[in-house]
Design an enzyme around this catalytic site. Structure first.
Site, PDB file in Angstrom:
ATOM      1  N   ASN A 183      13.984   4.120   4.705  1.00  0.00           N
ATOM      2  CA  ASN A 183      13.058   3.068   5.122  1.00  0.00           C
ATOM      3  C   ASN A 183      11.889   3.709   5.845  1.00  0.00           C
ATOM      4  O   ASN A 183      12.048   4.735   6.505  1.00  0.00           O
ATOM      5  CB  ASN A 183      13.783   2.126   6.094  1.00  0.00           C
ATOM      6  CG  ASN A 183      12.890   1.016   6.626  1.00  0.00           C
ATOM      7  OD1 ASN A 183      12.208   0.346   5.859  1.00  0.00           O
ATOM      8  ND2 ASN A 183      12.892   0.822   7.936  1.00  0.00           N
ATOM      9  N   THR A 184      10.724   3.095   5.709  1.00  0.00           N
ATOM     10  CA  THR A 184       9.600   3.508   6.539  1.00  0.00           C
ATOM     11  C   THR A 184       9.305   2.391   7.529  1.00  0.00           C
ATOM     12  O   THR A 184       9.317   1.206   7.185  1.00  0.00           O
ATOM     13  CB  THR A 184       8.370   3.892   5.693  1.00  0.00           C
ATOM     14  OG1 THR A 184       7.329   4.301   6.584  1.00  0.00           O
ATOM     15  CG2 THR A 184       7.872   2.774   4.805  1.00  0.00           C
ATOM     16  N   HIS A 185       9.090   2.807   8.795  1.00  0.00           N
ATOM     17  CA  HIS A 185       8.972   1.843   9.890  1.00  0.00           C
ATOM     18  C   HIS A 185       7.760   2.188  10.746  1.00  0.00           C
ATOM     19  O   HIS A 185       7.587   3.357  11.121  1.00  0.00           O
ATOM     20  CB  HIS A 185      10.253   1.866  10.736  1.00  0.00           C
ATOM     21  CG  HIS A 185      10.225   0.886  11.856  1.00  0.00           C
ATOM     22  ND1 HIS A 185      10.458  -0.460  11.668  1.00  0.00           N
ATOM     23  CD2 HIS A 185       9.942   1.042  13.167  1.00  0.00           C
ATOM     24  CE1 HIS A 185      10.340  -1.083  12.827  1.00  0.00           C
ATOM     25  NE2 HIS A 185      10.031  -0.197  13.752  1.00  0.00           N
ATOM     26  N   SER A 225       0.829  -1.214   0.000  1.00  0.00           N
ATOM     27  CA  SER A 225       0.000   0.000   0.000  1.00  0.00           C
ATOM     28  C   SER A 225       0.863   1.264   0.000  1.00  0.00           C
ATOM     29  O   SER A 225       0.453   2.293  -0.552  1.00  0.00           O
ATOM     30  CB  SER A 225      -0.993   0.005   1.171  1.00  0.00           C
ATOM     31  OG  SER A 225      -0.355   0.223   2.389  1.00  0.00           O
TER      32      SER A 225
END
Ligand code: GAR
Length: 204
Positions: A112-114, A13
């Site tokens: 990065n997404t965390h 998504s």
């Protein structure tokens, strides 16, 4: 125009949000390839948009470093990580730790997404860990990737409340509603030169 390679492992998504943003001719970045460590369902979003995809499975290699070298080469084939405009690698739900050699190939152009407010709850189970710890607030962090696990310099964060009775899925969905626009905005700011990864990295 900033060239992006996006790496995913799941539903994609966040990738879809980047693809939708990049469909606007005014968006300053363009997705040139999407890679995965597995046959991720989200790869279909890239295929539908006519963007090349590739899968590089760790189980096909003797070591994580070797896997990382092949993954890096697949990205570099699309003109990312080389030349005067190295582009940006975006880990958007890749559920693998990128090996040190891979990180060195792209650093600092690697984000990065965390799904947590780092340094709280690093690792693969950030949402579950926040619930288990009884946190009343968690969130999302976009950060530069370094050689540690979710330890690189923080670029942007948004807090999200944990509500009574939350399940892991409900909380993760609430986080993702904030995460998608945050990732798009962060990429936009990097592409416009309003957010410097060099500066973020040298501060760490
Ligand atoms: C996102 O919430 C991302 O932060 C998380 O996986 C989800 C992927 O969702 N990543 C991690 O947990 C990495 N440790 P998506 O496939 O719908 O974009």
């Amino acid at each position: 125009m900033l060239k992006l390679a996006v790496l995913i492992s799941g539903g994609g998504s966040n990738l879809k949000a980047l693809l939708d943003a990049a469909a606007d001719p005014d968006f300053p970045a363009q997705i040139v390839c999407v890679g995965s460590d597995t046959e991720a369902p989200g790869l279909a979003y890239a295929t539908a948009a006519g963007i090349p995809t590739f899968v590089v499975r760790p189980s096909d290699y003797d070591s994580r470093e070797e896997w990382g070298q092949v993954l890096a080469a697949a990205i570099q084939e699309h003109g990312i990580g080389t030349g005067p405009h190295p582009g940006l690698v975006v880990s958007a739900g890749l559920m693998r730790i990128l090996p040190a050699g891979f990180v060195r190939s792209f650093s600092p152009d690697l984000i990065n997404t965390h799904p947590a407010l780092l340094p709280a709850f690093p690792g693969a189970h950030a949402v579950r860990d926040a619930l288990a710890a009884g946190a009343t607030e968690t969130g999302v962090t976009v950060h530069v990737i370094d050689e540690g696990v979710d330890t690189g310099p923080v670029l942007r964060q948004v807090a999200v409340p944990v509500l009574p009775g939350d399940t892991e899925d409900a909380l993760h969905e609430r986080i993702k509603r904030e995460e998608r626009p945050l990732l798009v905005q962060t990429v936009r700011d990097i592409a416009r030169g309003e957010l410097s990864l060099d500066a973020a990295t040298s501060r760490s």
